[in-house]
Design a protein around this motif. Structure first.
Motif, mmCIF file in Angstrom:
data_model
loop_
_atom_site.group_PDB
_atom_site.id
_atom_site.type_symbol
_atom_site.label_atom_id
_atom_site.label_comp_id
_atom_site.label_asym_id
_atom_site.label_seq_id
_atom_site.Cartn_x
_atom_site.Cartn_y
_atom_site.Cartn_z
ATOM 1 N N MET A 266 32.716 34.001 43.300
ATOM 2 C CA MET A 266 33.910 34.598 43.881
ATOM 3 C C MET A 266 34.735 35.243 42.773
ATOM 4 S SD MET A 266 35.711 34.723 46.897
ATOM 5 C CE MET A 266 35.612 33.190 47.846
ATOM 6 N N SER A 267 35.095 36.513 42.961
ATOM 7 C CA SER A 267 35.926 37.208 41.987
ATOM 8 C C SER A 267 37.390 37.044 42.403
ATOM 9 C CB SER A 267 35.563 38.693 41.941
ATOM 10 O OG SER A 267 36.442 39.397 41.103
ATOM 11 N N ILE A 268 38.211 36.483 41.502
ATOM 12 C CA ILE A 268 39.618 36.233 41.794
ATOM 13 C C ILE A 268 40.464 36.917 40.723
ATOM 14 C CG2 ILE A 268 41.418 34.490 42.119
ATOM 15 C CD1 ILE A 268 39.245 32.509 42.900
ATOM 16 N N GLU A 269 41.406 37.767 41.156
ATOM 17 C CA GLU A 269 42.281 38.473 40.229
ATOM 18 C C GLU A 269 43.728 38.272 40.650
ATOM 19 O OE1 GLU A 269 41.227 42.544 40.029
ATOM 20 O OE2 GLU A 269 39.187 42.179 39.260
ATOM 21 N N THR A 270 44.627 38.091 39.667
ATOM 22 C CA THR A 270 46.056 37.966 39.943
ATOM 23 C C THR A 270 46.796 39.145 39.330
ATOM 24 O OG1 THR A 270 46.414 36.653 37.945
ATOM 25 C CG2 THR A 270 45.948 35.443 39.974
ATOM 26 N N GLU A 271 47.903 39.541 39.985
ATOM 27 C CA GLU A 271 48.722 40.625 39.451
ATOM 28 C C GLU A 271 49.495 40.136 38.219
ATOM 29 O OE1 GLU A 271 51.244 42.234 42.421
ATOM 30 O OE2 GLU A 271 49.588 42.931 43.692
ATOM 31 N N ALA A 272 49.887 41.088 37.388
ATOM 32 C CA ALA A 272 50.606 40.729 36.158
ATOM 33 C C ALA A 272 51.884 39.957 36.461
ATOM 34 C CB ALA A 272 50.935 41.995 35.362
ATOM 35 N N SER A 273 52.510 40.285 37.583
ATOM 36 C CA SER A 273 53.746 39.599 37.956
ATOM 37 C C SER A 273 53.478 38.189 38.466
ATOM 38 C CB SER A 273 54.485 40.386 39.038
ATOM 39 O OG SER A 273 53.675 40.480 40.222
ATOM 40 N N GLY A 274 52.211 37.914 38.800
ATOM 41 C CA GLY A 274 51.846 36.589 39.285
ATOM 42 C C GLY A 274 52.242 36.326 40.710
ATOM 43 N N THR A 275 52.537 37.397 41.476
ATOM 44 C CA THR A 275 52.980 37.209 42.859
ATOM 45 C C THR A 275 51.869 37.423 43.879
ATOM 46 O OG1 THR A 275 53.677 39.530 43.013
ATOM 47 C CG2 THR A 275 55.324 37.909 42.275
ATOM 48 N N ARG A 276 50.792 38.083 43.478
ATOM 49 C CA ARG A 276 49.712 38.387 44.432
ATOM 50 C C ARG A 276 48.367 37.974 43.841
ATOM 51 N NH1 ARG A 276 51.512 39.327 49.309
ATOM 52 N NH2 ARG A 276 49.713 40.638 49.823
ATOM 53 N N VAL A 277 47.439 37.579 44.736
ATOM 54 C CA VAL A 277 46.080 37.207 44.337
ATOM 55 C C VAL A 277 45.086 37.977 45.198
ATOM 56 C CG1 VAL A 277 44.399 35.331 44.182
ATOM 57 C CG2 VAL A 277 46.801 34.890 43.650
ATOM 58 N N SER A 278 44.046 38.498 44.585
ATOM 59 C CA SER A 278 42.982 39.199 45.313
ATOM 60 C C SER A 278 41.674 38.456 45.110
ATOM 61 C CB SER A 278 42.833 40.646 44.815
ATOM 62 O OG SER A 278 44.016 41.379 45.055
ATOM 63 N N ILE A 279 40.919 38.285 46.189
ATOM 64 C CA ILE A 279 39.608 37.637 46.083
ATOM 65 C C ILE A 279 38.553 38.503 46.751
ATOM 66 C CG2 ILE A 279 40.568 35.310 46.060
ATOM 67 C CD1 ILE A 279 39.683 35.030 48.993
ATOM 68 N N GLN A 280 37.345 38.431 46.242
ATOM 69 C CA GLN A 280 36.224 39.161 46.825
ATOM 70 C C GLN A 280 34.932 38.426 46.518
ATOM 71 O OE1 GLN A 280 35.668 43.200 45.419
ATOM 72 N NE2 GLN A 280 34.688 43.791 47.342
ATOM 73 N N PRO A 281 34.129 38.112 47.554
ATOM 74 C CA PRO A 281 32.830 37.471 47.301
ATOM 75 C C PRO A 281 31.939 38.397 46.482
ATOM 76 C CG PRO A 281 33.440 37.340 49.623
ATOM 77 C CD PRO A 281 34.384 38.303 48.981
ATOM 78 N N LYS A 282 31.191 37.816 45.569
ATOM 79 C CA LYS A 282 30.298 38.616 44.731
ATOM 80 C C LYS A 282 28.856 38.592 45.247
ATOM 81 C CE LYS A 282 32.618 40.487 41.342
ATOM 82 N NZ LYS A 282 32.598 41.943 41.110
#
Length: 426
Positions: A266-282
């Motif tokens: 699972m690819s998990i990325e957070t925004e620099a501000s730390g307010t949002r998270v994005s996930i995407q199955p690999k």
């Protein structure tokens, strides 16, 4: 047998040499033909017997036979539902020396049905929907490993019962292409458009023969588009949410598991501000419930059957007071104390009617029906007696009609089955 006969096979079977390869397939003698329903094909196809199993033999060019043989082998390694390759027979000649087409030999899928066999009398709307949903899942699985089919249709698919639904298997791979880097959106859309066009044509063909009542061929064909896109989106779309909603990661995994898929990464990325998270199955693999059931019990069944059996296993574990850490112990107890006794209780003469997992699923369905009817719990032994007497004994024998012999049948391979009312099978 001409010296030029060339056989390519994954496993050596001397009985291959006993089949009449010097005769055109359409002229094969009756003693070499097994009577089974088959779908529409642009090639001559016959069913025959080989070492206790039923095989399908298709005449084509040597190049196409070898290509499809290799493709089926590649798909099998990728764990995609497809028929099993057996051999390629090339260099065929008549006794007079005239060349004959090459032949591709595949193993017939036990308990499977071509779609037309289901609709000898009439096509039910819910059956059409279940078939299209099964084909959509198969197409998603094929596209997920980079396979472009090029000829998606009901005719090029076999269907097996799967706990109230159907499981679809690829039969014809001669137009397929395997792309290691995956498929483009255009390739997937082209396959999907072919599927929609072919399904509409196949349903219209059934309508012309008077076997469709209350079914809109275009609506049925459109169903594969919506089913496919829903599955593909669930597997591949990126999802974004706030940091306070990290539970959505678990929810996404659970939803994919419910659809029958596993996530390897699972690819998990957070925004620099730390307010949002994005996930995407690999990497996503199908067969989540099937693999779990095999690991726990050794039973190899279809995905929906596995889901149903696992639910029953989990209920058994709770009733037995076993913790989640004792899952494997509970699975062994369920297998030996519940599942196997039910299967063994089926009379010998009825064991060819349905696969064991499908029988167990139907017993559970019958228990629910009886308990709803009586508004009280019903012992499994009583449920089983009622199911055998009132349901199973009245079904047609699908193993005899639809596939090769199992150890439960006594009629010799090649024996012609009685006339069948296919509505009994739907």
């Amino acid at each position: 047998m001409p010296d030029s006969l060339r056989i390519t096979a994954a496993e050596t079977d001397p009985q291959l040499l006993t089949l009449p390869w010097s005769t055109r397939l359409e002229d094969w003698p009756a003693q070499h033909i097994v009577k089974l329903p088959k779908g529409i094909s642009r090639h001559i196809v016959r069913f025959s017997e080989l070492s206790g199993q039923v095989i399908a033999v298709k005449e084509t060019t040597a190049e196409m036979a070898q290509r499809e043989y290799d493709m089926l082998g590649a798909l099998a390694k990728l764990d995609v539902p497809c028929v099993r390759r057996v051999a390629v027979i090339a260099g065929r000649h008549t006794p007079q020396g005239a060349p004959l087409p090459a032949a591709l030999v595949t193993a017939h899928l036990k308990f499977s049905m071509p779609y037309r066999a289901l609709f000898t009398h009439s096509l039910r709307p819910d059956t059409a929907t279940r078939l299209v949903d099964a084909l959509a899942l198969l197409l998603v699985r094929l596209h997920n490993v980079g396979f472009y089919w090029g000829d998606v249709s009901l005719s090029n698919t076999l269907f097996r019962r799967d706990a109230g639904a159907f499981a679809a298997y690829l039969v014809d791979a001669e137009t397929g292409e395997l792309h290691e880097d995956g498929l483009s959106d255009g390739q997937r859309d082209h396959d999907l458009d072919l599927a929609r066009t072919n399904i509409a044509g196949e349903i219209l063909d059934l309508a012309a023969s008077g076997r469709v009542e209350g079914v809109d061929p275009v609506a049925v064909a459109d169903g594969i588009v919506s089913a496919y896109r829903g599955l593909w989106s669930a597997i591949h779309d990126e999802q974004t949410f706030s940091v306070s909603e990290v539970w959505r990661i678990t929810e996404r995994v659970r939803h994919l598991n419910e659809l029958g898929f596993d996530i390897d990464e699972m690819s998990i990325e957070t925004e620099a501000s730390g307010t949002r998270v994005s996930i995407q199955p690999k990497v996503v693999d199908a067969g989540h419930h099937t693999r779990r059931l095999i690991r726990l019990t050794g039973l190899d069944v279809e995905e929906n059957q596995a889901r149903r059996l696992l639910n029953d296993l989990d209920e058994f574990r709770l009733r037995a007071g076993r913790s989640e850490e004792e899952e494997e112990l509970a699975a062994h107890e369920w297998l030996t104390q519940v599942f196997e006794p039910v299967v063994r209780a089926i009379p010998f003469e009825l064991r060819g009617k349905l696969e064991p997992a499908e029988v167990y699923h139907q017993v559970l369905e019958h228990r629910w029906f009886l308990q709803e009817q009586r508004e009280a719990s019903v012992p499994l032994a009583e449920v089983l007696t009622s199911y055998i007497r009132d349901v199973l004994s009245h079904r047609r024998d699908e193993a005899t009609i639809m596939g090769p012999l199992t150890e439960t049948l006594t009629a010799p391979i090649g024996t012609r089955s009685p006339e069948v009312d296919w509505r009994d099978l739907v």
